[in-house]
Design a protein around this motif. Structure first.
Motif, PDB file in Angstrom:
ATOM      1  N   ASN A 265       0.662  -1.204  -0.077  1.00 18.04           N
ATOM      2  CA  ASN A 265       0.067   0.059  -0.078  1.00 18.04           C
ATOM      3  C   ASN A 265       0.811   1.482   0.214  1.00 18.04           C
ATOM      4  N   VAL A 266       1.894   1.309   0.612  1.00 17.12           N
ATOM      5  CA  VAL A 266       2.857   2.361   0.693  1.00 17.12           C
ATOM      6  C   VAL A 266       3.097   2.704  -0.715  1.00 17.12           C
ATOM      7  N   GLY A 267       3.924   1.409  -1.576  1.00 17.11           N
ATOM      8  CA  GLY A 267       4.209   1.647  -2.929  1.00 17.11           C
ATOM      9  C   GLY A 267       3.065   2.293  -3.598  1.00 17.11           C
ATOM     10  N   THR A 268       1.629   1.589  -3.560  1.00 23.15           N
ATOM     11  CA  THR A 268       0.727   1.956  -4.219  1.00 23.15           C
ATOM     12  C   THR A 268       0.354   3.746  -4.340  1.00 23.15           C
ATOM     13  N   TRP A 269       0.598   3.989  -3.023  1.00 25.09           N
ATOM     14  CA  TRP A 269       0.262   5.638  -2.825  1.00 25.09           C
ATOM     15  C   TRP A 269       1.611   6.381  -3.314  1.00 25.09           C
ATOM     16  N   MET A 270       2.627   6.062  -3.365  1.00 20.51           N
ATOM     17  CA  MET A 270       3.975   6.332  -3.831  1.00 20.51           C
ATOM     18  C   MET A 270       3.687   6.647  -5.541  1.00 20.51           C
ATOM     19  N   GLN A 271       3.048   5.622  -6.148  1.00 16.21           N
ATOM     20  CA  GLN A 271       2.876   5.790  -7.530  1.00 16.21           C
ATOM     21  C   GLN A 271       1.895   6.656  -7.702  1.00 16.21           C
ATOM     22  N   ARG A 272       0.653   6.633  -7.010  1.00 14.22           N
ATOM     23  CA  ARG A 272      -0.351   7.587  -7.321  1.00 14.22           C
ATOM     24  C   ARG A 272       0.007   8.903  -7.194  1.00 14.22           C
ATOM     25  N   THR A 273       0.790   9.220  -6.409  1.00 10.44           N
ATOM     26  CA  THR A 273       1.359  10.717  -6.138  1.00 10.44           C
ATOM     27  C   THR A 273       2.284  11.057  -7.388  1.00 10.44           C
ATOM     28  N   ALA A 274       2.976  10.012  -7.405  1.00 15.28           N
ATOM     29  CA  ALA A 274       4.058  10.606  -8.670  1.00 15.28           C
ATOM     30  C   ALA A 274       3.389  10.499  -9.952  1.00 15.28           C
ATOM     31  N   GLN A 275       2.430   9.816 -10.123  1.00 11.84           N
ATOM     32  CA  GLN A 275       1.678   9.617 -11.479  1.00 11.84           C
ATOM     33  C   GLN A 275       0.797  10.971 -11.714  1.00 11.84           C
ATOM     34  N   ASP A 276       0.167  11.433 -10.567  1.00  9.70           N
ATOM     35  CA  ASP A 276      -0.708  12.661 -10.518  1.00  9.70           C
ATOM     36  C   ASP A 276       0.294  13.836 -11.017  1.00  9.70           C
ATOM     37  N   TRP A 277       1.301  13.919 -10.499  1.00  8.60           N
ATOM     38  CA  TRP A 277       2.096  14.986 -10.318  1.00  8.60           C
ATOM     39  C   TRP A 277       2.800  15.071 -11.720  1.00  8.60           C
ATOM     40  N   ILE A 278       3.287  14.037 -12.343  1.00 12.60           N
ATOM     41  CA  ILE A 278       3.977  14.259 -13.677  1.00 12.60           C
ATOM     42  C   ILE A 278       2.873  14.609 -14.901  1.00 12.60           C
ATOM     43  N   VAL A 279       1.592  14.056 -14.630  1.00 14.11           N
ATOM     44  CA  VAL A 279       0.567  14.372 -15.481  1.00 14.11           C
ATOM     45  C   VAL A 279       0.118  15.908 -15.353  1.00 14.11           C
ATOM     46  N   LEU A 280       0.217  16.195 -14.105  1.00 15.62           N
ATOM     47  CA  LEU A 280      -0.185  17.555 -13.998  1.00 15.62           C
ATOM     48  C   LEU A 280       0.909  18.916 -14.388  1.00 15.62           C
ATOM     49  N   THR A 281       2.229  18.442 -14.158  1.00 14.67           N
ATOM     50  CA  THR A 281       3.050  19.501 -13.912  1.00 14.67           C
ATOM     51  C   THR A 281       4.176  19.139 -15.094  1.00 14.67           C
ATOM     52  N   GLU A 282       4.258  17.888 -15.888  1.00  7.98           N
ATOM     53  CA  GLU A 282       5.275  17.437 -16.734  1.00  7.98           C
ATOM     54  C   GLU A 282       4.896  17.087 -18.188  1.00  7.98           C
ATOM     55  N   LEU A 283       3.879  16.645 -18.078  1.00  6.18           N
ATOM     56  CA  LEU A 283       3.066  16.106 -19.326  1.00  6.18           C
ATOM     57  C   LEU A 283       2.034  16.971 -19.774  1.00  6.18           C
ATOM     58  N   THR A 284       1.660  17.805 -19.016  1.00  9.79           N
ATOM     59  CA  THR A 284       0.398  18.837 -19.219  1.00  9.79           C
ATOM     60  C   THR A 284       0.900  20.107 -18.657  1.00  9.79           C
ATOM     61  N   ASP A 285       0.235  21.408 -19.093  1.00  6.44           N
ATOM     62  CA  ASP A 285       0.354  22.647 -18.493  1.00  6.44           C
ATOM     63  C   ASP A 285      -0.565  22.751 -17.223  1.00  6.44           C
TER      64      ASP A 285
ATOM     65  N   MET B  73       2.449  25.752  -4.558  1.00  5.23           N
ATOM     66  CA  MET B  73       3.276  25.018  -4.068  1.00  5.23           C
ATOM     67  C   MET B  73       3.949  24.008  -4.954  1.00  5.23           C
ATOM     68  N   GLY B  74       4.950  23.146  -4.483  1.00  7.10           N
ATOM     69  CA  GLY B  74       5.673  22.165  -5.291  1.00  7.10           C
ATOM     70  C   GLY B  74       5.274  20.655  -4.722  1.00  7.10           C
ATOM     71  N   ALA B  75       5.929  19.745  -5.481  1.00  6.96           N
ATOM     72  CA  ALA B  75       5.442  18.479  -5.309  1.00  6.96           C
ATOM     73  C   ALA B  75       5.570  17.952  -3.886  1.00  6.96           C
ATOM     74  N   GLY B  76       6.581  18.425  -3.087  1.00  6.99           N
ATOM     75  CA  GLY B  76       6.665  17.960  -1.681  1.00  6.99           C
ATOM     76  C   GLY B  76       5.591  18.478  -1.108  1.00  6.99           C
TER      77      GLY B  76
END
Length: 448
Positions: free
Chosen positions: A24-44, A254-257
Protein backbone atom coordinates in the motif's frame (compact mmCIF):
# COMPACT_ATOMS: atom_id res chain seq x y z
CA UNK A 1 -5.01 -7.81 22.49
CA UNK A 2 -7.39 -4.82 22.52
CA UNK A 3 -10.73 -5.01 20.74
CA UNK A 4 -9.51 -2.51 18.16
CA UNK A 5 -6.78 -4.88 16.92
CA UNK A 6 -8.37 -8.25 17.70
CA UNK A 7 -8.04 -9.61 14.12
CA UNK A 8 -4.24 -9.39 14.41
CA UNK A 9 -4.31 -12.20 16.96
CA UNK A 10 -4.50 -14.69 14.07
CA UNK A 11 -1.29 -15.67 12.22
CA UNK A 12 -2.74 -15.52 8.72
CA UNK A 13 -4.22 -12.08 9.12
CA UNK A 14 -0.99 -10.72 10.64
CA UNK A 15 1.04 -11.99 7.67
CA UNK A 16 -1.47 -10.63 5.17
CA UNK A 17 -1.67 -7.28 6.97
CA UNK A 18 2.12 -6.84 6.93
CA UNK A 19 2.47 -7.62 3.22
CA UNK A 20 -0.46 -5.41 2.29
CA UNK A 21 0.92 -2.49 4.30
CA UNK A 22 4.22 -2.52 2.39
CA UNK A 23 2.43 -2.77 -0.96
CA UNK A 24 0.00 0.00 0.00
CA UNK A 25 2.90 2.37 0.67
CA UNK A 26 4.17 1.70 -2.87
CA UNK A 27 0.70 2.15 -4.34
CA UNK A 28 0.35 5.59 -2.78
CA UNK A 29 3.82 6.52 -3.94
CA UNK A 30 2.89 5.66 -7.53
CA UNK A 31 -0.45 7.48 -7.38
CA UNK A 32 1.19 10.64 -6.11
CA UNK A 33 4.03 10.57 -8.65
CA UNK A 34 1.64 9.73 -11.49
CA UNK A 35 -0.73 12.62 -10.72
CA UNK A 36 2.19 15.03 -10.37
CA UNK A 37 3.90 14.24 -13.69
CA UNK A 38 0.57 14.42 -15.53
CA UNK A 39 -0.22 17.79 -13.96
CA UNK A 40 3.22 19.42 -14.18
CA UNK A 41 5.40 17.55 -16.70
CA UNK A 42 3.16 16.04 -19.36
CA UNK A 43 0.58 18.88 -19.36
CA UNK A 44 0.47 22.53 -18.34
CA UNK A 45 -1.40 22.08 -15.05
CA UNK A 46 -4.36 20.40 -16.76
CA UNK A 47 -6.63 19.08 -13.98
CA UNK A 48 -8.91 17.48 -16.57
CA UNK A 49 -5.98 15.27 -17.69
CA UNK A 50 -5.58 14.05 -14.10
CA UNK A 51 -9.30 13.32 -14.12
CA UNK A 52 -8.96 11.31 -17.35
CA UNK A 53 -6.16 9.22 -15.84
CA UNK A 54 -8.35 8.50 -12.84
CA UNK A 55 -11.28 7.67 -15.12
CA UNK A 56 -9.22 5.22 -17.19
CA UNK A 57 -7.88 3.56 -14.06
CA UNK A 58 -11.28 3.24 -12.40
CA UNK A 59 -13.48 2.69 -15.47
CA UNK A 60 -12.79 -1.05 -15.83
CA UNK A 61 -14.26 -1.50 -12.33
CA UNK A 62 -17.60 -0.67 -13.92
CA UNK A 63 -17.12 -2.63 -17.14
CA UNK A 64 -15.88 -5.81 -15.45
CA UNK A 65 -18.35 -5.96 -12.58
CA UNK A 66 -20.35 -9.08 -13.61
CA UNK A 67 -17.24 -11.13 -14.44
CA UNK A 68 -14.93 -9.88 -11.68
CA UNK A 69 -17.38 -10.77 -8.94
CA UNK A 70 -18.11 -14.20 -10.38
CA UNK A 71 -14.38 -14.91 -10.72
CA UNK A 72 -13.90 -14.02 -7.03
CA UNK A 73 -16.80 -16.31 -6.03
CA UNK A 74 -15.73 -19.25 -8.18
CA UNK A 75 -11.92 -19.49 -8.04
CA UNK A 76 -9.30 -19.86 -5.31
CA UNK A 77 -8.85 -16.28 -4.12
CA UNK A 78 -5.34 -16.77 -2.83
CA UNK A 79 -4.06 -17.95 -6.21
CA UNK A 80 -6.09 -15.30 -7.99
CA UNK A 81 -4.48 -12.57 -5.87
CA UNK A 82 -1.02 -13.92 -6.67
CA UNK A 83 -1.82 -13.48 -10.35
CA UNK A 84 -3.34 -9.99 -10.15
CA UNK A 85 -0.70 -8.62 -7.78
CA UNK A 86 2.05 -9.94 -10.06
CA UNK A 87 0.47 -8.27 -13.10
CA UNK A 88 0.13 -4.93 -11.32
CA UNK A 89 3.75 -5.09 -10.20
CA UNK A 90 4.86 -5.71 -13.78
CA UNK A 91 2.83 -2.73 -15.05
CA UNK A 92 4.43 -0.45 -12.45
CA UNK A 93 7.89 -1.63 -13.52
CA UNK A 94 7.15 -1.08 -17.22
CA UNK A 95 5.79 2.44 -16.66
CA UNK A 96 8.83 3.27 -14.55
CA UNK A 97 11.20 2.18 -17.32
CA UNK A 98 9.39 4.35 -19.87
CA UNK A 99 9.54 7.41 -17.63
CA UNK A 100 13.18 6.85 -16.60
CA UNK A 101 14.30 6.54 -20.22
CA UNK A 102 12.62 9.86 -21.02
CA UNK A 103 10.23 8.63 -23.72
CA UNK A 104 7.01 8.92 -21.69
CA UNK A 105 4.11 10.83 -23.21
CA UNK A 106 0.64 11.49 -21.86
CA UNK A 107 -0.94 8.69 -23.88
CA UNK A 108 1.51 6.22 -22.32
CA UNK A 109 0.21 7.10 -18.86
CA UNK A 110 -3.35 6.81 -20.16
CA UNK A 111 -2.61 3.33 -21.53
CA UNK A 112 -0.98 2.04 -18.37
CA UNK A 113 -3.79 3.49 -16.26
CA UNK A 114 -6.32 1.54 -18.34
CA UNK A 115 -4.36 -1.74 -18.08
CA UNK A 116 -3.91 -1.25 -14.35
CA UNK A 117 -7.65 -0.61 -14.12
CA UNK A 118 -8.46 -4.00 -15.66
CA UNK A 119 -6.07 -5.80 -13.31
CA UNK A 120 -7.49 -3.92 -10.32
CA UNK A 121 -11.05 -4.75 -11.39
CA UNK A 122 -10.33 -8.46 -10.90
CA UNK A 123 -8.06 -7.94 -7.89
CA UNK A 124 -10.50 -5.76 -5.92
CA UNK A 125 -13.40 -8.17 -5.23
CA UNK A 126 -11.00 -11.04 -4.60
CA UNK A 127 -8.95 -8.96 -2.14
CA UNK A 128 -12.01 -7.60 -0.34
CA UNK A 129 -13.64 -11.01 0.10
CA UNK A 130 -10.38 -12.86 0.85
CA UNK A 131 -10.46 -11.26 4.30
CA UNK A 132 -13.39 -13.53 5.20
CA UNK A 133 -11.04 -16.51 4.78
CA UNK A 134 -8.48 -15.03 7.16
CA UNK A 135 -10.67 -14.22 10.18
CA UNK A 136 -13.85 -15.44 11.82
CA UNK A 137 -17.21 -14.04 10.81
CA UNK A 138 -17.39 -12.20 14.14
CA UNK A 139 -14.09 -10.41 13.46
CA UNK A 140 -14.87 -9.57 9.83
CA UNK A 141 -15.97 -5.94 10.46
CA UNK A 142 -12.80 -5.42 12.51
CA UNK A 143 -10.60 -6.90 9.76
CA UNK A 144 -12.26 -4.72 7.11
CA UNK A 145 -11.60 -1.64 9.23
CA UNK A 146 -7.96 -2.63 9.85
CA UNK A 147 -7.50 -3.10 6.11
CA UNK A 148 -8.67 0.47 5.65
CA UNK A 149 -6.31 1.59 8.41
CA UNK A 150 -3.44 -0.16 6.61
CA UNK A 151 -4.33 1.44 3.29
CA UNK A 152 -4.61 4.90 4.77
CA UNK A 153 -1.68 4.47 7.13
CA UNK A 154 0.31 3.89 3.97
CA UNK A 155 -1.13 7.17 2.67
CA UNK A 156 0.61 8.94 5.54
CA UNK A 157 3.95 7.59 4.33
CA UNK A 158 3.67 7.01 0.59
CA UNK A 159 2.73 10.45 -0.76
CA UNK A 160 5.23 12.30 1.41
CA UNK A 161 8.04 9.93 0.37
CA UNK A 162 6.91 10.13 -3.26
CA UNK A 163 6.93 13.92 -3.18
CA UNK A 164 10.51 13.99 -1.91
CA UNK A 165 11.74 11.24 -4.27
CA UNK A 166 9.98 12.78 -7.27
CA UNK A 167 11.80 16.04 -6.61
CA UNK A 168 15.15 14.29 -6.00
CA UNK A 169 15.34 11.39 -8.48
CA UNK A 170 12.22 11.64 -10.64
CA UNK A 171 8.83 9.92 -10.88
CA UNK A 172 10.13 7.00 -12.94
CA UNK A 173 12.13 5.60 -10.03
CA UNK A 174 9.11 5.98 -7.77
CA UNK A 175 7.14 3.73 -10.14
CA UNK A 176 9.92 1.14 -10.05
CA UNK A 177 10.02 1.18 -6.25
CA UNK A 178 6.29 0.58 -6.24
CA UNK A 179 6.77 -2.45 -8.49
CA UNK A 180 9.22 -3.86 -5.94
CA UNK A 181 6.71 -3.50 -3.07
CA UNK A 182 4.31 -5.94 -4.74
CA UNK A 183 6.71 -8.73 -3.80
CA UNK A 184 5.70 -8.19 -0.16
CA UNK A 185 2.13 -9.24 -0.92
CA UNK A 186 3.28 -12.21 -2.98
CA UNK A 187 5.53 -13.38 -0.14
CA UNK A 188 2.74 -13.00 2.42
CA UNK A 189 0.34 -14.99 0.23
CA UNK A 190 2.95 -17.72 -0.14
CA UNK A 191 3.54 -18.08 3.61
CA UNK A 192 -0.11 -18.18 4.70
CA UNK A 193 -1.12 -21.33 6.57
CA UNK A 194 -3.54 -22.73 4.04
CA UNK A 195 -4.91 -25.31 6.48
CA UNK A 196 -6.12 -22.44 8.68
CA UNK A 197 -7.96 -20.56 5.94
CA UNK A 198 -11.74 -20.50 6.41
CA UNK A 199 -13.17 -22.10 3.29
CA UNK A 200 -16.06 -20.09 1.85
CA UNK A 201 -18.88 -21.45 -0.35
CA UNK A 202 -17.96 -21.35 -4.03
CA UNK A 203 -20.34 -20.43 -6.82
CA UNK A 204 -21.19 -23.54 -8.83
CA UNK A 205 -21.14 -23.49 -12.59
CA UNK A 206 -24.49 -22.78 -14.15
CA UNK A 207 -26.54 -20.44 -16.27
CA UNK A 208 -27.58 -17.01 -15.08
CA UNK A 209 -24.82 -16.55 -12.51
CA UNK A 210 -23.64 -13.26 -13.95
CA UNK A 211 -27.06 -11.71 -13.28
CA UNK A 212 -27.62 -13.47 -9.97
CA UNK A 213 -25.66 -10.83 -8.07
CA UNK A 214 -27.82 -8.04 -9.53
CA UNK A 215 -31.01 -9.90 -8.60
CA UNK A 216 -29.73 -10.50 -5.08
CA UNK A 217 -28.94 -6.80 -4.55
CA UNK A 218 -32.26 -5.73 -6.08
CA UNK A 219 -34.02 -7.71 -3.35
CA UNK A 220 -32.02 -5.97 -0.59
CA UNK A 221 -33.15 -2.32 -0.23
CA UNK A 222 -30.64 -1.81 2.60
CA UNK A 223 -27.75 -2.62 0.24
CA UNK A 224 -29.31 -0.56 -2.57
CA UNK A 225 -29.39 2.61 -0.45
CA UNK A 226 -25.74 2.08 0.56
CA UNK A 227 -24.82 1.76 -3.10
CA UNK A 228 -26.66 5.01 -3.90
CA UNK A 229 -24.76 6.81 -1.13
CA UNK A 230 -21.46 5.33 -2.29
CA UNK A 231 -22.17 6.32 -5.90
CA UNK A 232 -22.85 9.95 -5.02
CA UNK A 233 -19.82 10.37 -2.78
CA UNK A 234 -17.50 8.13 -4.81
CA UNK A 235 -18.34 9.87 -8.10
CA UNK A 236 -18.20 13.51 -7.04
CA UNK A 237 -16.56 13.51 -3.61
CA UNK A 238 -13.58 11.14 -3.50
CA UNK A 239 -11.54 12.83 -6.22
CA UNK A 240 -8.79 13.74 -3.77
CA UNK A 241 -6.02 13.71 -6.38
CA UNK A 242 -7.74 16.56 -8.20
CA UNK A 243 -8.55 18.54 -5.06
CA UNK A 244 -5.13 18.34 -3.46
CA UNK A 245 -3.03 18.73 -6.62
CA UNK A 246 -4.93 21.79 -7.88
CA UNK A 247 -5.17 23.44 -4.47
CA UNK A 248 -1.44 22.88 -3.89
CA UNK A 249 -0.21 24.02 -7.31
CA UNK A 250 -2.84 26.47 -8.60
CA UNK A 251 -4.36 28.00 -5.47
CA UNK A 252 -1.30 28.08 -3.19
CA UNK A 253 1.63 27.88 -5.65
CA UNK A 254 3.33 24.94 -3.93
CA UNK A 255 5.59 22.17 -5.30
CA UNK A 256 5.67 18.37 -5.37
CA UNK A 257 6.76 18.01 -1.74
CA UNK A 258 3.91 20.13 -0.39
CA UNK A 259 1.46 18.27 -2.65
CA UNK A 260 2.57 14.91 -1.26
CA UNK A 261 2.34 16.26 2.29
CA UNK A 262 -1.35 17.07 1.81
CA UNK A 263 -2.22 13.42 1.16
CA UNK A 264 -0.19 12.37 4.18
CA UNK A 265 -1.96 14.88 6.42
CA UNK A 266 -5.35 13.72 5.13
CA UNK A 267 -4.31 10.17 5.97
CA UNK A 268 -4.06 11.11 9.65
CA UNK A 269 -7.81 11.56 9.69
CA UNK A 270 -8.32 8.52 7.48
CA UNK A 271 -6.42 6.23 9.85
CA UNK A 272 -8.33 7.66 12.81
CA UNK A 273 -11.63 6.99 11.05
CA UNK A 274 -10.63 3.43 10.20
CA UNK A 275 -9.43 2.66 13.75
CA UNK A 276 -12.60 4.07 15.29
CA UNK A 277 -14.58 1.82 12.95
CA UNK A 278 -12.41 -1.14 14.00
CA UNK A 279 -13.35 -0.55 17.62
CA UNK A 280 -17.09 -0.89 16.96
CA UNK A 281 -18.61 -4.33 17.37
CA UNK A 282 -20.74 -4.05 14.26
CA UNK A 283 -21.46 -1.46 11.57
CA UNK A 284 -24.72 0.49 11.51
CA UNK A 285 -26.62 2.07 8.65
CA UNK A 286 -27.22 5.34 10.45
CA UNK A 287 -23.46 5.72 10.81
CA UNK A 288 -23.13 5.45 7.00
CA UNK A 289 -25.62 8.27 6.46
CA UNK A 290 -24.27 10.44 9.25
CA UNK A 291 -20.70 10.08 7.96
CA UNK A 292 -21.84 11.08 4.46
CA UNK A 293 -23.31 14.32 5.78
CA UNK A 294 -20.24 15.02 7.91
CA UNK A 295 -18.03 14.44 4.86
CA UNK A 296 -20.01 17.02 2.89
CA UNK A 297 -19.67 19.61 5.64
CA UNK A 298 -15.93 18.94 6.06
CA UNK A 299 -15.35 19.45 2.32
CA UNK A 300 -17.21 22.76 2.55
CA UNK A 301 -14.94 23.85 5.40
CA UNK A 302 -11.84 22.88 3.36
CA UNK A 303 -13.05 24.89 0.38
CA UNK A 304 -13.15 28.03 2.55
CA UNK A 305 -9.67 27.72 4.08
CA UNK A 306 -7.57 30.83 3.35
CA UNK A 307 -4.05 29.37 3.10
CA UNK A 308 -2.06 26.17 2.58
CA UNK A 309 -1.66 25.20 6.24
CA UNK A 310 -5.26 25.79 7.29
CA UNK A 311 -6.35 23.83 4.23
CA UNK A 312 -3.97 21.00 5.15
CA UNK A 313 -5.32 20.82 8.70
CA UNK A 314 -8.91 20.76 7.44
CA UNK A 315 -8.09 17.67 5.37
CA UNK A 316 -7.76 15.66 8.60
CA UNK A 317 -11.52 16.00 9.11
CA UNK A 318 -12.15 15.20 5.44
CA UNK A 319 -10.09 12.01 5.76
CA UNK A 320 -11.77 10.96 9.02
CA UNK A 321 -15.33 11.37 7.71
CA UNK A 322 -14.57 9.80 4.33
CA UNK A 323 -13.01 6.68 5.87
CA UNK A 324 -15.74 6.34 8.47
CA UNK A 325 -18.23 6.34 5.61
CA UNK A 326 -16.34 3.92 3.36
CA UNK A 327 -15.31 1.47 6.09
CA UNK A 328 -18.76 1.32 7.66
CA UNK A 329 -20.45 0.88 4.28
CA UNK A 330 -17.99 -1.85 3.24
CA UNK A 331 -18.37 -3.77 6.50
CA UNK A 332 -22.16 -3.47 6.43
CA UNK A 333 -22.39 -4.91 2.94
CA UNK A 334 -19.93 -7.74 3.61
CA UNK A 335 -21.38 -8.87 6.93
CA UNK A 336 -24.99 -8.88 5.73
CA UNK A 337 -24.39 -10.65 2.41
CA UNK A 338 -24.70 -14.40 1.80
CA UNK A 339 -21.08 -15.73 1.69
CA UNK A 340 -21.71 -17.47 -1.64
CA UNK A 341 -22.76 -14.11 -3.15
CA UNK A 342 -20.14 -11.96 -1.43
CA UNK A 343 -17.74 -11.69 -4.39
CA UNK A 344 -20.44 -10.57 -6.82
CA UNK A 345 -21.97 -8.12 -4.37
CA UNK A 346 -18.58 -6.63 -3.49
CA UNK A 347 -17.72 -6.37 -7.19
CA UNK A 348 -20.87 -4.33 -7.68
CA UNK A 349 -20.04 -2.26 -4.59
CA UNK A 350 -16.54 -1.49 -5.86
CA UNK A 351 -17.77 -0.84 -9.39
CA UNK A 352 -20.18 1.78 -8.11
CA UNK A 353 -17.65 3.28 -5.71
CA UNK A 354 -14.76 3.44 -8.18
CA UNK A 355 -16.54 3.10 -11.51
CA UNK A 356 -18.28 6.42 -10.97
CA UNK A 357 -14.89 8.10 -11.31
CA UNK A 358 -15.00 8.07 -15.15
CA UNK A 359 -18.10 10.26 -14.84
CA UNK A 360 -17.15 12.37 -11.86
CA UNK A 361 -13.40 12.94 -12.20
CA UNK A 362 -13.48 14.72 -15.60
CA UNK A 363 -16.42 16.84 -14.42
CA UNK A 364 -14.68 17.79 -11.19
CA UNK A 365 -11.47 18.46 -13.14
CA UNK A 366 -13.39 20.72 -15.53
CA UNK A 367 -14.92 22.59 -12.59
CA UNK A 368 -11.43 23.11 -11.15
CA UNK A 369 -10.14 24.41 -14.50
CA UNK A 370 -13.03 26.78 -15.20
CA UNK A 371 -14.18 27.95 -11.77
CA UNK A 372 -11.17 27.13 -9.58
CA UNK A 373 -10.24 24.27 -7.24
CA UNK A 374 -12.33 25.63 -4.38
CA UNK A 375 -15.48 25.07 -6.42
CA UNK A 376 -14.45 21.48 -7.11
CA UNK A 377 -14.44 20.96 -3.33
CA UNK A 378 -17.90 22.52 -3.33
CA UNK A 379 -19.04 19.73 -5.65
CA UNK A 380 -17.70 17.19 -3.14
CA UNK A 381 -19.54 18.94 -0.32
CA UNK A 382 -22.82 18.81 -2.25
CA UNK A 383 -22.37 15.09 -2.93
CA UNK A 384 -21.99 14.26 0.77
CA UNK A 385 -24.94 16.35 1.87
CA UNK A 386 -27.17 14.90 -0.88
CA UNK A 387 -26.11 11.36 0.10
CA UNK A 388 -27.08 12.05 3.72
CA UNK A 389 -30.50 13.31 2.62
CA UNK A 390 -31.00 10.13 0.58
CA UNK A 391 -30.18 8.09 3.68
CA UNK A 392 -32.59 10.07 5.86
CA UNK A 393 -35.38 9.58 3.31
CA UNK A 394 -34.68 5.84 3.23
CA UNK A 395 -34.78 5.56 7.03
CA UNK A 396 -38.10 7.38 7.13
CA UNK A 397 -39.48 5.15 4.37
CA UNK A 398 -38.15 1.74 5.45
CA UNK A 399 -37.11 2.05 9.10
CA UNK A 400 -40.04 4.21 10.25
CA UNK A 401 -37.87 6.99 11.61
CA UNK A 402 -40.15 9.76 12.84
CA UNK A 403 -39.52 13.33 13.92
CA UNK A 404 -42.36 14.75 16.02
CA UNK A 405 -42.71 18.16 17.60
CA UNK A 406 -45.23 18.53 20.44
CA UNK A 407 -46.15 21.68 22.33
CA UNK A 408 -47.43 21.17 25.87
CA UNK A 409 -46.34 23.30 28.79
CA UNK A 410 -42.87 23.07 27.28
CA UNK A 411 -41.89 21.98 23.74
CA UNK A 412 -40.52 18.49 23.07
CA UNK A 413 -38.68 17.00 20.14
CA UNK A 414 -39.00 13.21 19.85
CA UNK A 415 -36.92 11.13 17.41
CA UNK A 416 -38.14 7.59 16.91
CA UNK A 417 -36.08 4.99 15.00
CA UNK A 418 -37.05 1.34 14.64
CA UNK A 419 -33.63 -0.32 14.25
CA UNK A 420 -32.83 -3.61 12.55
CA UNK A 421 -32.40 -5.48 15.83
CA UNK A 422 -35.76 -4.48 17.40
CA UNK A 423 -39.21 -5.72 16.59
CA UNK A 424 -42.12 -3.34 15.98
CA UNK A 425 -43.61 -4.20 19.40
CA UNK A 426 -40.31 -3.49 21.18
CA UNK A 427 -39.99 -0.17 19.34
CA UNK A 428 -43.56 0.74 20.28
CA UNK A 429 -42.90 -0.02 23.95
CA UNK A 430 -39.69 2.00 23.84
CA UNK A 431 -41.47 4.97 22.25
CA UNK A 432 -44.30 4.78 24.82
CA UNK A 433 -41.81 4.71 27.69
CA UNK A 434 -39.96 7.65 26.19
CA UNK A 435 -43.15 9.70 25.93
CA UNK A 436 -44.18 8.78 29.50
CA UNK A 437 -40.81 9.95 30.81
CA UNK A 438 -41.24 13.25 28.99
CA UNK A 439 -44.73 13.74 30.42
CA UNK A 440 -43.45 13.06 33.96
CA UNK A 441 -40.61 15.54 33.48
CA UNK A 442 -43.09 18.16 32.26
CA UNK A 443 -45.32 17.57 35.27
CA UNK A 444 -42.39 17.98 37.67
CA UNK A 445 -41.33 21.24 36.05
CA UNK A 446 -44.92 22.54 36.24
CA UNK A 447 -45.24 21.73 39.96
CA UNK A 448 -41.96 23.48 40.67
Amino acid sequence: MSAMFRSLSGFNYRVWFAGALVSNVGTWMQRTAQDWIVLTELTDHDAAAVGIVMALQMGPQLLMVPWAGLIADRFDRRRLLMLTQGVMGFLGLALGLIVVTGVAELWHVYGFALLLGFASAIDGPARQTFVSELVSEKNLPNAVALNSASFNGARMIGPAVAGVLTAMIGAGWVFMINALTFTAVLISLHYLRTDQLRAQPRAARGRGQLMEGFRYVAGRPDIVVILVVIFLVGTFGLNFAIFTSTMASTEFGMGAGEFGLLSSIMAIGSVAGALLSAKRERPRLRMVFGAAGAFGLSCLVSALMPNYWTFAISLILVGLTALTLMTTANATVQTTTDPAMRGRVMALYMAIMMGGTPVGAPIVGWVANVFGPRWSLGVAAASGILAALVGIFWMVRYKHMRLRYRVRQSPHLVLRYDGDSRSDSESAREAAAEELALEEATARRSSE
